[in-house]
Design an enzyme around this catalytic site. Structure first.
Site, PDB file in Angstrom:
ATOM      1  CB  SER A 251      -0.844  -0.010   1.278  1.00 20.07           C
ATOM      2  OG  SER A 251      -1.403   1.283   1.510  1.00 20.07           O
TER       3      SER A 251
ATOM      4  CE1 TYR B 118      -4.095  -2.360   4.902  1.00 18.04           C
ATOM      5  CE2 TYR B 118      -3.379  -0.108   4.582  1.00 18.04           C
ATOM      6  CZ  TYR B 118      -3.809  -1.301   4.062  1.00 18.04           C
ATOM      7  OH  TYR B 118      -3.967  -1.445   2.704  1.00 18.04           O
TER       8      TYR B 118
HETATM    9  C1  BGC Z   1      -6.262   1.383   2.068  1.00 19.77           C
HETATM   10  C2  BGC Z   1      -7.486   2.192   1.762  1.00 19.77           C
HETATM   11  C3  BGC Z   1      -7.124   3.659   1.603  1.00 19.77           C
HETATM   12  C4  BGC Z   1      -5.958   3.843   0.674  1.00 19.77           C
HETATM   13  C5  BGC Z   1      -5.490   5.270   0.577  1.00 19.77           C
HETATM   14  C6  BGC Z   1      -5.177   1.668   1.066  1.00 19.77           C
HETATM   15  O1  BGC Z   1      -4.045   0.933   1.385  1.00 19.77           O
HETATM   16  O2  BGC Z   1      -6.601   0.011   2.043  1.00 19.77           O
HETATM   17  O3  BGC Z   1      -8.429   2.049   2.798  1.00 19.77           O
HETATM   18  O4  BGC Z   1      -8.222   4.400   1.091  1.00 19.77           O
HETATM   19  O5  BGC Z   1      -4.874   3.046   1.085  1.00 19.77           O
HETATM   20  O6  BGC Z   1      -5.313   5.859   1.845  1.00 19.77           O
END
Ligand code: BGC
Length: 255
Positions: free
Chosen positions: A143, A156
């Protein structure tokens, strides 16, 4: 077709980014094992679509947060398809809550699926790829939050930051075997993980305002980078992170 003759396992491919990657890989000629956790019906439907394209597929259920299940999943995919050239660690969960409220249970759930699962699936895949001697591809769907802070998502970001360093370290150990390890770092993509935002006009507007491209990305826009990284063309690309975020990680108000 860029992945002809290859076999892939995509974790978390019953929906969202994982589903898009699994279908694109199949369209590029690969046989693809689909993995699901709770969405068995959806997983089977993705596998059926792949078979309709004339490729081999199988839908496998597992909780990748348990190392033995992640390893078993990789071995089952290998057994079902007869080989394994590409692993995409895509399965992921997120929980929105203040840092001071995070329980051990939530920590273990998020770190388990996002980091431990990817780690041990990659290890099991690497062992099979090394034994087969033909190289391979490990692609971690991380991410932008492997690098960019994310308020109220400490579990996360901790998991994705771990994934980033796991990729950077392991790429060194696997390069001599012709196995590349890379991260894909999506920003806000229109998938079920963003359903809270997608269902609220005000939130959606606020999110679009911090994305220079002015819109959320589509799962297929992530899949196209995964195809490149999985292909023979990307043989010299390893230890890298590819941002797919419409500029979100570079957004600044310019005040
Ligand atoms: C997350 C999303 C978020 C995006 C941008 C992703 O990794 O799962 O929930 O909207 O990042 O912040």
């Amino acid at each position: 077709m860029r992945l002809e003759g290859k076999a892939a396992l995509v974790t978390g491919s019953s929906s969202g980014i994982g589903e898009a990657i699994a279908l694109r890989f199949a369209r590029e000629g690969a046989d693809v094992a689909v993995h699901y956790h709770s969405e068995e019906e959806e997983g089977r439907s993705v596998a059926a679509q792949i078979e309709q394209m004339g490729r081999r597929s199988v839908a496998l259920g597992a909780n990748v947060g348990v190392a033995a299940e992640a390893e078993g999943l990789v071995r089952d995919a290998h057994a079902a398809l007869g080989r394994l050239d590409i692993l995409v660690n895509n399965a992921g969960v997120e929980i929105r809550e203040p840092f001071v409220d995070v329980s051990e249970q939530h920590f273990d759930l998020v770190l388990g699926v996002n980091l431990k699962g990817a780690f041990f699936a990659a290890q099991a895949a690497a062992k099979l790829m090394i034994a087969a001697g033909g190289g391979g591809r490990i692609i971690n769907v991380s991410s932008i939050h492997e690098d960019v802070a994310f308020l109220n998502y400490a579990t996360y970001t901790t998991s994705k930051g771990g994934m980033r360093m796991f990729t950077r370290t392991v790429c060194q150990e696997l390069a001599p075997h012709g196995i590349t390890v890379n991260d894909i770092a999506p920003g806000a993509i229109a998938t079920p993980i963003n359903k809270r935002t997608l269902g609220d006009g005000e939130l959606l507007h606020a999110l679009q305002a911090v994305i220079p491209a002015g819109r959320l990305g589509e799962p297929d826009e992530v899949a196209s980078v995964a195809v490149f990284l999985a292909s023979d063309e990307a043989g010299y690309v390893t230890g890298s992170t590819y941002y797919i975020d419409g500029g979100m990680s570079r957004w600044n108000k310019g005040l």
